[in-house]
Design an enzyme around this catalytic site. Sequence first.
Site, mmCIF file in Angstrom:
data_model
loop_
_atom_site.group_PDB
_atom_site.id
_atom_site.type_symbol
_atom_site.label_atom_id
_atom_site.label_comp_id
_atom_site.label_asym_id
_atom_site.label_seq_id
_atom_site.Cartn_x
_atom_site.Cartn_y
_atom_site.Cartn_z
ATOM 1 N N ASP A 129 0.868 -1.155 -0.158
ATOM 2 C CA ASP A 129 -0.010 -0.010 0.012
ATOM 3 C C ASP A 129 0.811 1.109 -0.005
ATOM 4 O OD1 ASP A 129 -2.054 -2.059 0.512
ATOM 5 O OD2 ASP A 129 -1.874 -1.593 2.729
ATOM 6 N N GLU A 189 -11.480 -0.433 -3.507
ATOM 7 C CA GLU A 189 -10.311 0.129 -2.515
ATOM 8 C C GLU A 189 -9.289 0.943 -3.114
ATOM 9 O OE1 GLU A 189 -9.543 -3.361 0.044
ATOM 10 O OE2 GLU A 189 -7.862 -3.857 -1.410
#
Length: 324
Positions: free
Chosen positions: A16, A196
Amino acid sequence: MSELYIKNPLIEQRADPWIYKHVDGYYYFTGSVPEYDRIVLRRSTTIQGLADSQEATIWRKHESGLMSANIWAPELHYIDGKWYVYYAAAHTSETRDGLFDHRMFVLENEAANPLDGEWVEKGQVITRWESFALDATTFEHRGNRYYVWAQKDPAIPGNSNLYISLMENAWTLTGEQVCISIPEYEWEKIGYLVNEGAAVLKRNGRIYMTYSASATDHNYAMGLLTADEDSDLLNPDSWMKSPSPVFATSEANGQYGPGHNSFTVSEDGSQDILVYHARSYKEIVGDPLYDPNRHTRVQIFQWTEDGMPDFGVPRADSDLASRS
């Protein structure tokens, strides 16, 4: 245009990934650590320098209760003269195990250098539902600050959709909270029904929003939403979704499950750079969430004649990773 050389993977075992180039000339990096127990920052005057720069732990999870497990996907933003970190954290107790029980939280730091100073907890970002929520990002457009995040709507099937809202301040939403994307194509619904990890890029009279979909194995891939810069960004009809992924696994290059990206620019500002994580192998033993080898990678991307981003395919790992 200068040449840019960056080794891939840039930073190992950091998923991420978020790289932000600040006005002080530094690149700032944060990302999820495999232990999911803390938030880290590092900085460098070059992107390649982030690989070896000293990493500081700026915050650790609580021992119990809120913010006590699975610290995921931190992002660093500079807003109105202060630093903010947006992150997701789960709640553990005797009856809650913390997996997929995330809420979104904010840290604030007034120091000029975010690796210094004190990080203050500003609390949970309150949304319409008290449900699974994560992967917040924020951007400014024409004097308004927007917040984009992923959340589970308890009333509909699926794991997470993308929502947008105006912000009253850096940790408080105001007004309507609007759903702008749900998993609808087959490539978005492999393993889990997931939208997401949004990231925003403003270019060529448009607002581009990438996001990631499906399970976090080799099926993970990036999609794209596009809105005209003059449109009402709180109107779901303003956002057009690309029907196919715009960045996905490359078997030929040995890159699997690329996604949860961010954007930055080269040192001289002449080249746009995609920042993402991916694995170098397809088969995973156990739950992909607990496989630590989602490494941070970067690559230059181009633009088509009609002004759309062209991310290409994830390039192979190499000692000399990027050149143009």
